[in-house]
Each structure stands twice: as structure tokens, then as C-alpha cells.
Design a protein around this motif. Structure first.
Motif, PDB file in Angstrom:
ATOM      1  N   LEU A  22       0.719  -1.255   0.041  1.00  8.72           N
ATOM      2  CA  LEU A  22      -0.028  -0.051  -0.056  1.00  8.72           C
ATOM      3  C   LEU A  22       0.971   1.197   0.008  1.00  8.72           C
ATOM      4  O   LEU A  22       1.957   1.325   0.712  1.00  8.72           O
ATOM      5  CB  LEU A  22      -0.675   0.018   1.296  1.00  8.72           C
ATOM      6  N   THR A  23       0.521   2.336  -0.810  1.00 10.89           N
ATOM      7  CA  THR A  23       1.091   3.526  -0.817  1.00 10.89           C
ATOM      8  C   THR A  23      -0.036   4.565  -0.908  1.00 10.89           C
ATOM      9  O   THR A  23      -0.931   4.402  -1.107  1.00 10.89           O
ATOM     10  CB  THR A  23       2.328   3.787  -1.946  1.00 10.89           C
ATOM     11  N   ALA A  24       0.489   5.957  -0.303  1.00  6.95           N
ATOM     12  CA  ALA A  24      -0.421   7.038  -0.240  1.00  6.95           C
ATOM     13  C   ALA A  24       0.317   8.020  -1.068  1.00  6.95           C
ATOM     14  O   ALA A  24       1.378   8.298  -1.081  1.00  6.95           O
ATOM     15  CB  ALA A  24      -0.554   7.498   1.291  1.00  6.95           C
ATOM     16  N   ARG A  25      -0.659   8.930  -1.609  1.00 10.13           N
ATOM     17  CA  ARG A  25      -0.205  10.217  -2.247  1.00 10.13           C
ATOM     18  C   ARG A  25      -0.934  11.153  -1.642  1.00 10.13           C
ATOM     19  O   ARG A  25      -2.067  11.585  -1.617  1.00 10.13           O
ATOM     20  CB  ARG A  25      -0.776   9.872  -3.790  1.00 10.13           C
ATOM     21  N   LEU A  26      -0.104  12.396  -0.925  1.00  3.86           N
ATOM     22  CA  LEU A  26      -0.573  13.307  -0.477  1.00  3.86           C
ATOM     23  C   LEU A  26      -1.292  14.459  -1.595  1.00  3.86           C
ATOM     24  O   LEU A  26      -0.412  14.627  -2.416  1.00  3.86           O
ATOM     25  CB  LEU A  26       0.417  14.077   0.427  1.00  3.86           C
ATOM     26  N   CYS A  27      -2.591  14.682  -1.500  1.00  7.99           N
ATOM     27  CA  CYS A  27      -3.226  15.688  -2.417  1.00  7.99           C
ATOM     28  C   CYS A  27      -2.752  16.912  -2.062  1.00  7.99           C
ATOM     29  O   CYS A  27      -2.414  17.879  -2.622  1.00  7.99           O
ATOM     30  CB  CYS A  27      -4.622  15.431  -2.490  1.00  7.99           C
ATOM     31  N   ASP A  28      -3.028  17.479  -0.706  1.00 11.67           N
ATOM     32  CA  ASP A  28      -2.772  18.839  -0.120  1.00 11.67           C
ATOM     33  C   ASP A  28      -2.922  18.756   1.299  1.00 11.67           C
ATOM     34  O   ASP A  28      -3.601  17.814   1.904  1.00 11.67           O
ATOM     35  CB  ASP A  28      -3.526  19.728  -0.745  1.00 11.67           C
ATOM     36  N   ILE A  29      -2.341  19.649   2.024  1.00 13.99           N
ATOM     37  CA  ILE A  29      -2.494  19.738   3.386  1.00 13.99           C
ATOM     38  C   ILE A  29      -2.798  21.303   3.620  1.00 13.99           C
ATOM     39  O   ILE A  29      -2.120  22.196   3.344  1.00 13.99           O
ATOM     40  CB  ILE A  29      -1.253  19.565   4.344  1.00 13.99           C
ATOM     41  N   GLU A  30      -4.100  21.518   4.149  1.00 12.26           N
ATOM     42  CA  GLU A  30      -4.394  22.775   4.404  1.00 12.26           C
ATOM     43  C   GLU A  30      -4.455  23.245   5.926  1.00 12.26           C
ATOM     44  O   GLU A  30      -4.748  22.363   6.851  1.00 12.26           O
ATOM     45  CB  GLU A  30      -5.670  23.080   3.845  1.00 12.26           C
ATOM     46  N   ILE A  31      -3.876  24.353   6.390  1.00 13.38           N
ATOM     47  CA  ILE A  31      -4.005  24.835   7.813  1.00 13.38           C
ATOM     48  C   ILE A  31      -5.130  25.741   7.860  1.00 13.38           C
ATOM     49  O   ILE A  31      -5.163  26.926   7.404  1.00 13.38           O
ATOM     50  CB  ILE A  31      -2.618  25.499   8.394  1.00 13.38           C
ATOM     51  N   VAL A  32      -6.170  25.376   8.588  1.00  6.27           N
ATOM     52  CA  VAL A  32      -7.482  26.107   8.818  1.00  6.27           C
ATOM     53  C   VAL A  32      -7.349  26.861  10.062  1.00  6.27           C
ATOM     54  O   VAL A  32      -6.988  26.395  11.206  1.00  6.27           O
ATOM     55  CB  VAL A  32      -8.698  25.462   8.875  1.00  6.27           C
ATOM     56  N   THR A  33      -7.389  28.377   9.836  1.00  6.01           N
ATOM     57  CA  THR A  33      -7.217  29.140  11.247  1.00  6.01           C
ATOM     58  C   THR A  33      -8.437  30.183  11.678  1.00  6.01           C
ATOM     59  O   THR A  33      -9.234  30.362  10.264  1.00  6.01           O
ATOM     60  CB  THR A  33      -6.045  30.041  11.179  1.00  6.01           C
ATOM     61  N   GLY A  34      -8.777  30.232  12.608  1.00  2.00           N
ATOM     62  CA  GLY A  34      -9.755  31.410  13.009  1.00  2.00           C
ATOM     63  C   GLY A  34      -9.754  31.690  14.372  1.00  2.00           C
ATOM     64  O   GLY A  34      -9.100  31.221  15.190  1.00  2.00           O
ATOM     65  N   SER A  35     -10.776  32.761  14.425  1.00  4.43           N
ATOM     66  CA  SER A  35     -10.623  33.292  15.908  1.00  4.43           C
ATOM     67  C   SER A  35     -11.802  32.667  17.042  1.00  4.43           C
ATOM     68  O   SER A  35     -12.279  31.837  16.313  1.00  4.43           O
ATOM     69  CB  SER A  35     -10.853  34.639  16.087  1.00  4.43           C
ATOM     70  N   SER A  36     -12.080  33.295  17.940  1.00  2.00           N
ATOM     71  CA  SER A  36     -13.217  32.581  18.715  1.00  2.00           C
ATOM     72  C   SER A  36     -14.563  32.629  17.897  1.00  2.00           C
ATOM     73  O   SER A  36     -15.041  33.429  17.195  1.00  2.00           O
ATOM     74  CB  SER A  36     -13.544  33.539  19.932  1.00  2.00           C
ATOM     75  N   GLY A  37     -15.234  31.363  17.946  1.00  2.00           N
ATOM     76  CA  GLY A  37     -16.579  31.404  17.302  1.00  2.00           C
ATOM     77  C   GLY A  37     -16.272  30.909  16.065  1.00  2.00           C
ATOM     78  O   GLY A  37     -17.235  30.710  15.150  1.00  2.00           O
ATOM     79  N   PHE A  38     -15.131  30.734  15.351  1.00  2.00           N
ATOM     80  CA  PHE A  38     -14.845  30.299  13.892  1.00  2.00           C
ATOM     81  C   PHE A  38     -15.628  29.282  13.381  1.00  2.00           C
ATOM     82  O   PHE A  38     -15.599  28.283  14.462  1.00  2.00           O
ATOM     83  CB  PHE A  38     -13.342  30.209  13.825  1.00  2.00           C
ATOM     84  N   GLN A  39     -15.993  29.169  12.099  1.00  2.00           N
ATOM     85  CA  GLN A  39     -16.838  28.212  11.913  1.00  2.00           C
ATOM     86  C   GLN A  39     -16.391  27.977  10.169  1.00  2.00           C
ATOM     87  O   GLN A  39     -16.563  28.650   9.287  1.00  2.00           O
ATOM     88  CB  GLN A  39     -18.186  28.292  11.704  1.00  2.00           C
ATOM     89  N   LEU A  40     -16.245  26.646   9.977  1.00  2.00           N
ATOM     90  CA  LEU A  40     -15.813  26.228   8.750  1.00  2.00           C
ATOM     91  C   LEU A  40     -17.038  25.192   8.180  1.00  2.00           C
ATOM     92  O   LEU A  40     -17.290  24.369   8.901  1.00  2.00           O
ATOM     93  CB  LEU A  40     -14.450  25.121   8.691  1.00  2.00           C
ATOM     94  N   ASP A  41     -17.601  25.699   7.351  1.00  2.00           N
ATOM     95  CA  ASP A  41     -18.838  25.021   6.841  1.00  2.00           C
ATOM     96  C   ASP A  41     -18.702  23.562   6.231  1.00  2.00           C
ATOM     97  O   ASP A  41     -17.518  23.268   5.953  1.00  2.00           O
ATOM     98  CB  ASP A  41     -19.605  26.105   5.706  1.00  2.00           C
ATOM     99  N   GLN A  42     -19.581  22.718   6.464  1.00  2.00           N
ATOM    100  CA  GLN A  42     -19.607  21.438   5.852  1.00  2.00           C
ATOM    101  C   GLN A  42     -18.946  21.436   4.433  1.00  2.00           C
ATOM    102  O   GLN A  42     -19.585  22.141   3.496  1.00  2.00           O
ATOM    103  CB  GLN A  42     -20.951  20.749   6.019  1.00  2.00           C
ATOM    104  N   GLN A  43     -18.084  20.713   4.080  1.00  2.26           N
ATOM    105  CA  GLN A  43     -17.665  20.427   2.917  1.00  2.26           C
ATOM    106  C   GLN A  43     -17.396  19.116   2.260  1.00  2.26           C
ATOM    107  O   GLN A  43     -17.331  18.142   3.451  1.00  2.26           O
ATOM    108  CB  GLN A  43     -16.266  21.197   2.629  1.00  2.26           C
TER     109      GLN A  43
END
Length: 554
Positions: A22-43
């Protein structure tokens, strides 16, 4: 042999999984940041995804529910599943989102790799703790730094980081320690869910978790954001609702069944949590009305004070209704991509014995036949060309709620008039362009709901006023720049390929040179509620648009 050229899905029959092949291929790595109450909508994520909390506090919501995120823990999202995140109320929040494909040597040729989706290989539960503390954080940061390098050799190092993370995840899952504090709490929580109808004390739960009672109480509240006893009450009231709607038990029998020996104490608890007495709740929900095929139809029932007995619910495709009504709708139909799993949804309805099924007009004939065998009455909602007001009145006439519908429509008109007053001189003067980004293509995207709220409700103008606003019309960045709209509302499709492209586009000279971008005229909007055409969605859009155009936004 190159992995880049291999499609994510391969139709060749998959050979038995062998970890050493088995092998893996990294597509991307994203760093999600925000302040108090931050919301990332469903994706929607097309490849596998791993979520790692890097800083602060947050809640991760996947299709199977929500959980508080812990440091040094990996959370798995399988391919073609959804996730969203909400930051805590105390300070900054950041998390890593790692997307990757898994491959295995083809059974036909060792020179060829095929994409695989190994069921059960990656643990999808509450999360897997990676020791020692800080190791996971360092690995994610290293992977991100290496993936952004201009040196191909260094970017290859990011692929090795991904492989290393997967190894540590699988190794940790294999040796998951029994004495891990988080899993001790999970044992107590699982016991509560399995025995909620029995007498349960803090001492009993602390003993199951192998913690002192005081430490258990403090740690449970800190981990889950609610006290253990309040969580138990929630479980009992939720079970009571299910019994009220699905059985003919007497109220005292329901009270005993969910863990309350005193019927009157149960009634007081129920009223405090639900806002209605048990008797009023049962009376209000006496009819078994079902929504099938589209969650937007729920938006025609709620203005009439009707909560369906069964409906499509999903944290991404019907997130608002999932959050607001998840505990009040006894039967959850699968709403993945709205109605992807039609067969299983129809099977659920067959045992529900609904009195009335409300469905969209574009169902397949075989679906209509199955529905006709399931319910006493089927109501096929008219198409959107009829307009939401007439559609609401038609549903109201079906349910005997015409007066309620008239009141609701009048309240909407008053709300729209007040909103026009709030945006002041913009009404009748400013132009608003609505766009959608899918993959790497922009579209002029003006749905009925957008037109109803922005142009009819608020009195703003379309840049295409003389011709009528187009719907899903391709547009280039050069054409977009030439329009010179006063405001641009941009909807980014929440799936991994589009989000990856959008992340890169925002840093590109082509995007940054647009006049609208330079003058800060672009505002992001979400698919929900902006692509739904229902009374409830329109009211929510009015509130959002008023904030966007009145200047009362952060």
C-alpha cells in the motif's frame, strides 16, 4: 510508473488489501485558522482526509455526528464524506486538513497502481491519540512546510511525512491504550447511552471511567462542553420523543422507560428542555407527514408549525435542518447529495407507515410507485416556477393551515420592507453580481432564491437587468473584471478539488489584480441557504444580505 496519472477511482476489481503493498499520495495539506467562534462550513472531501487540531478548542462535525476535538489526536473522514469545524469561544483556533489517496499494486500488473478505498483500515470513530504529546503537531507543520517548497525534492519529503503519519495512525490504532483518559470517558459515555433508562449516578460513571468522581465531573464537562447529568437528561428526553412518536405507550410508561420513576417530574423536565409539555408535544406531532427527495421541502412545513415525521437530514446538504430538527424528527432519511441512496430511504419509509408524503416533482417513476405503496396520500410539490408564495399556500391548503400561511407571507413582506430601509441608498442603485466557483471555472449563478431576495426583496440591481440574470453561465476573470459590479457575492462549492483550486487562486496575480478584489467588493456566501428555494431559506437570506449591505458586518 506515475501516481499523478492514476484516477482516484479505478473500476478494476480490488485485490485483498496488503499493507506492505500500500502507498499513499498526498493531495494537499491545509491549515485552517480562525478566532473565537470560527466556523468552517460543511464540505465534501473526494479523497481520504485526516483532521488534526493544532491549537485551541474546536468541534468536528461529520455525517455520523459531532465530537469535541482533542490535541494529539487524528480524526478520519473517508472518501466522499463531509466534515465541518467550529472553533471554541476561548482564543485562536487552528487545525490541519490532510487529503490523500491510497493506492495498491494492480492485480494485473505490478507496474500499475490502482486506487483503493479499504473499508475499516483507517479508524473513523472518535479519534486516535498519537504519542508522545506534540509529535502530531510537529509532523503536520513539517508536512505543510515541505509541501509549499519550490524544490521538488523537498516536496517529495512531504509525501514521506504523509506516509509516516499514516503509519503512526495505524500503529496507534492497533495498540490503542486502555488507560487513555479520553477513552475512559468514552466508556462512561457509551454506558450512559446504553443504559439511559436505568438509575445512573456520578459515582457509577466515575467508576466505569476509573477516575475520581470530582475529576470525572470536571473532565467530562471540559471534554464534551456539557455536564454528565445534562447529557444524560438529553439522552432521556430524546428517547422519550422517539417513544411518543413511534409507540402507543402511556405517558407514565414512557417516563419509566427512559429512567424517570415519577411521571410528573418527567413532565417538568420535558417542558424545561423542549418548551412544551409531553401532551402538547404529542398533539402537535399527531400526523405522520414525511418529506422525501429534497430537504428544501422542510422549509415549506416549518412556517406552518409542522415538523415532519421523517425527512432527509445531513450536516452538509441540509445542515440548518439537521442542527435545528435532528432530535425532533424520528426518522432520518439519508440526505447524502440530497437523495443519493434512494433505495435505502424508500425501505425506511416502508416501515414508517406515513399518512402523507410530500415529494418534489421530478422523481423517477419507480420511486413514485414505491411511494404510492407506502403512504395513504402522496403530494407532489409544484415546480419552482409557481413561486414560493403559491407553493406555501398550496401546502397550507393541503394541511388546513391557510391562515398560518397568510400570516407568514405578510410577516415576510414586512421583514423585506424593513431590510430595504436598513440598506438605505443602496436599494435601487447598486448592482450585485452572484457567482459560483466549481473546480476551476467561474459561473454567473443567479438562482430564483437569490433573485427573490437581492433584486425583488432588497431592491438591488443585477448587472444584467436588461436581459435578466443568467443562471450558471460561464465567465472568465477578464469578463468578470469588465462588468464592474458594485458588489460580488461568491459561492465556493465545498468539495476538495474546488477548495484546493480556490486556495491557490486567491494568491494568484490574476485574482489579486481584479478591481473588485482590490476594492474589497467580493463577499463569500455559502450554498446553504443561498441555493435553496423555500420560505425558510429566503428569510435566512434576507438576514444575511441585510448584514452584508447595511455595513453591520464584522
Amino acid at each position: 510508473m506515475t501516481l499523478q496519472s492514476i484516477p482516484p477511482i479505478h473500476r478494476e476489481e480490488q485485490r485483498p488489501l496488503e499493507l506492505d503493498r500500500l502507498t499513499a499520495r498526498l493531495c494537499d495539506i491545509e491549515i485552517v485558522t480562525g478566532s473565537s467562534g470560527f466556523q468552517l462550513d460543511q464540505q465534501l472531501t473526494i479523497p481520504h482526509a485526516l483532521i488534526v487540531l493544532l491549537h485551541g478548542e474546536g468541534v468536528l462535525t461529520r455525517a455520523d455526528g459531532a465530537c469535541n476535538m482533542c490535541m494529539d489526536t487524528v480524526y478520519v473522514c473517508p472518501p466522499e464524506s463531509t466534515f465541518g469545524m467550529t472553533g471554541g469561544t476561548s482564543g485562536e483556533f487552528s487545525a490541519a486538513v490532510i487529503r490523500f489517496h491510497l493506492y495498491q499494486e494492480s492485480s494485473r500488473s505490478r507496474k500499475r497502481m490502482q486506487a483503493v478505498r479499504p473499508e475499516g483500515l483507517l479508524p473513523e470513530g472518535e479519534g486516535i491519540y498519537i504519542a508522545p504529546a506534540g509529535r502530531l503537531h510537529a509532523l503536520c507543520r513539517s508536512m505543510k512546510e515541505h509541501s509549499c517548497s519550490s524544490d521538488a525534492l523537498v516536496r517529495w519529503r512531504a509525501q514521506l511525512d504523509c506516509q509516516e503519519l499514516l503509519y503512526e495512525l495505524l500503529a496507534a490504532a492497533r495498540r490503542q491504550p486502555e488507560d487513555n483518559t479520553r477513552h475512559s470517558l468514552e466508556r462512561a459515555k457509551a454506558y450512559m447511552e446504553a443504559h439511559s433508562g436505568e438509575e445512573i449516578t456520578i459515582d457509577r460513571l466515575a467508576a466505569i471511567a476509573e477516575l475520581s468522581p470530582k475529576y470525572f465531573v470536571d473532565l467530562f464537562k471540559k471534554t464534551y462542553g456539557v455536564s454528565a447529568l445534562d447529557h444524560l437528561t438529553h439522552l432521556r428526553i430524546h428517547k422519550a420523543k422517539q417513544l411518543m412518536l413511534r409507540s402507543d405507550l402511556l405517558l407514565r410508561e414512557i417516563a419509566h422507560e427512559v429512567g424517570y420513576g415519577d411521571e410528573f417530574y418527567f413532565s417538568r423536565k420535558f417542558r424545561k428542555v423542549v418548551g412544551l409539555s409531553p401532551t402538547a408535544f404529542i398533539k402537535k406531532r399527531r400526523h405522520r407527514i414525511v418529506v422525501y427527495g429534497s430537504a428544501s421541502l422542510i422549509g415549506y412545513l416549518l412556517p406552518l408549525g409542522v415538523v415532519p415525521y421523517a425527512a432527509p437530514l445531513h450536516p452538509k446538504w441540509s445542515g440548518y435542518y439537521y442542527d435545528q430538527l435532528g432530535a425532533d424528527i424520528p426518522i432520518h432519511l439519508d440526505a447524502y447529495r440530497q437523495n443519493h441512496y434512494k433505495g435505502s430511504n424508500l425501505d425506511k419509509l416502508a416501515s414508517a407507515q406515513p399518512e402523507l408524503i410530500i415529494c418534489p416533482p421530478d422523481l423517477d417513476e419507480w420511486e413514485k410507485d414505491r411511494l404510492a405503496d407506502t403512504a395513504a396520500e402522496i403530494y407532489e410539490m409544484p415546480g419552482d416556477g409557481m413561486g414560493w408564495r403559491k407553493k406555501l399556500l398550496a401546502v397550507a391548503a393541503l394541511l388546513g393551515e391557510e391562515a398560518e400561511a397568510e400570516r407568514w407571507i405578510a410577516a415576510y413582506e414586512r421583514k423585506a420592507e424593513l431590510a430595504r430601509g436598513h440598506i438605505g441608498p443602496l436599494a435601487g442603485r447598486d448592482t450585485v453580481l452572484t457567482l459560483r466557483l466549481l473546480k476551476n471555472q467561474f459561473y454567473v449563478h443567479c438562482s430564483l432564491s437569490m433573485s427573490e431576495v437581492l433584486y425583488d426583496g432588497l431592491g438591488l440591481r443585477s448587472p444584467f437587468a436588461d436581459k435578466g440574470a443568467p443562471f450558471d453561465h460561464r465567465i472568465t476573470l477578464a469578463e468578470l473584471d469588465a462588468i464592474r459590479a458594485d458588489h460580488i457575492l461568491l459561492l465556493i462549492c465545498k468539495e476538495s478539488e474546488t477548495l484546493e483550486g480556490w486556495s491557490k487562486l486567491q494568491q494568484s496575480p490574476e485574482w489579486l489584480s481584479l478591481q473588485a478584489v482590490r476594492e474589497n467588493k467580493v463577499r463569500l456566501i455559502t450554498s446553504e441557504p443561498w441555493r435553496e428555494y423555500s420560505p425558510i431559506a429566503l428569510v435566512r437570506m434576507l438576514d444575511i444580505a441585510q448584514e452584508l449591505f447595511s455595513g453591520n458586518r464584522p
